[in-house]
Design a protein around this motif. Structure first.
Motif: not given
Length: 293
Positions: A86, A99, A124, A127, A131
């Motif tokens: 990431f 992911k 994630l 982050s 995504f």
């Protein structure tokens, strides 16, 4: 052209996705592998050597990449590896990261593997990366590990009791993933992916019997028996325990629901287990067995 970095490209799901992306002329799949000399992919696939534990190799792997996908094998340091990926993706300003997680991902799960999925999903989300999270149930392809026992003895054993599970075909997951990586509208989404039916492993044995043209018997064993067998076969202690632990969770029946996301994303029903079994029909038969179908 968009380069898509695929971490875990040499695994079952990574290879299926790489093959699927080769059908999309607008993308260049870039396979991240530990040893470029030991792997081969089809035409149109770039291969780059790197390691999720090596920050420098990740930075090089992301050079020129627009989007990325990550799946890893089960291992003790999975959380650290995902976080490394990431960070590298963020530094490279990727526009989308997909992911591979797991159905029921939860930081409070009784299974270490499912807890890891939950923690890395949260990492994630935190982050700031654009995504999509895919949470599939277990795969039909896991039964390929039982093919030799079925062909030789007409039997297989797993610690899943009488529980039903809505297994899914890896090829359907790959088709869904490729579509998500090449179309809009999936940023910030999480999808729960299952097959079209919920089957017990007694049901699976019956289907394999019909396809094989000879009886296939399923014997439930305990998670402890599975763990001991895996260790005896040379699997590291952590991995053997983690696999037995997640099988014990599956045996509760908590993974039996058939959910709508896969059919909606595919635009058709997902493949049935019968289709999968027929596609691999010769694997279930001994060398001297002819098809009776």
């Amino acid at each position: 052209m968009t380069r898509i970095l695929i971490a875990g490209a040499n695994g079952t799901n990574g290879r299926a996705l790489t093959d699927e992306l080769r059908k999309h002329g607008e993308v260049i799949p870039r396979a991240l592998v530990r040893d470029t000399a030991s792997v081969e992919f089809g035409d149109g696939v770039e291969i780059v050597e790197g390691d999720l534990a090596d920050h420098q190799s990740l930075a090089a792997a992301f050079d020129g990449v627009g989007k990325a996908y990550i799946v890893t094998s089960i291992q003790p340091n999975t959380i650290d590896l995902f976080q490394n990926f990431f960070r590298a993706a963020k530094a490279a300003d990727v526009t989308h990261i997909v992911k591979f997680s797991g159905l029921g991902s939860d930081v409070n799960s009784a299974s270490e593997v499912i807890r890891q999925h939950g923690e890395t999903d949260e990492a994630l989300r935190d982050s700031g990366l654009p995504f999509t999270i895919l949470r599939p149930n277990s795969f039909y392809q896991n039964m390929l590990g039982q093919a030799q026992a079925i062909a030789e003895n007409g039997a297989f054993a797993l610690p899943l009791g009488d529980a039903q599970q809505s297994l899914i075909d890896v090829r359907d997951i790959a088709e869904i993933t490729a579509a998500i990586l090449t179309t809009d509208g999936h940023i910030g989404k999480a999808y729960d992916l299952t097959g079209p039916e919920s089957l017990s492993f007694h049901d699976i044995a019956d289907i394999l019997s019909a396809v094989r043209g000879a009886p296939v018997n399923y014997t439930p064993i305990t998670p402890d028996q599975m763990e001991a067998a895996l260790k005896e076969a040379g699997m590291p202690e952590w991995s053997a325990h983690a696999l037995a632990e997640i099988q014990a969770l599956f045996a509760t029946g908590a993974y039996s629901d058939v959910l709508p996301d896969a059919e909606r994303l595919l635009g058709r029903p997902p493949r049935s287990f019968r289709q999968f079994a027929e596609d691999h029909a010769e694997l279930w038969r001994s060398t001297g067995e002819a098809s009776l179908n």
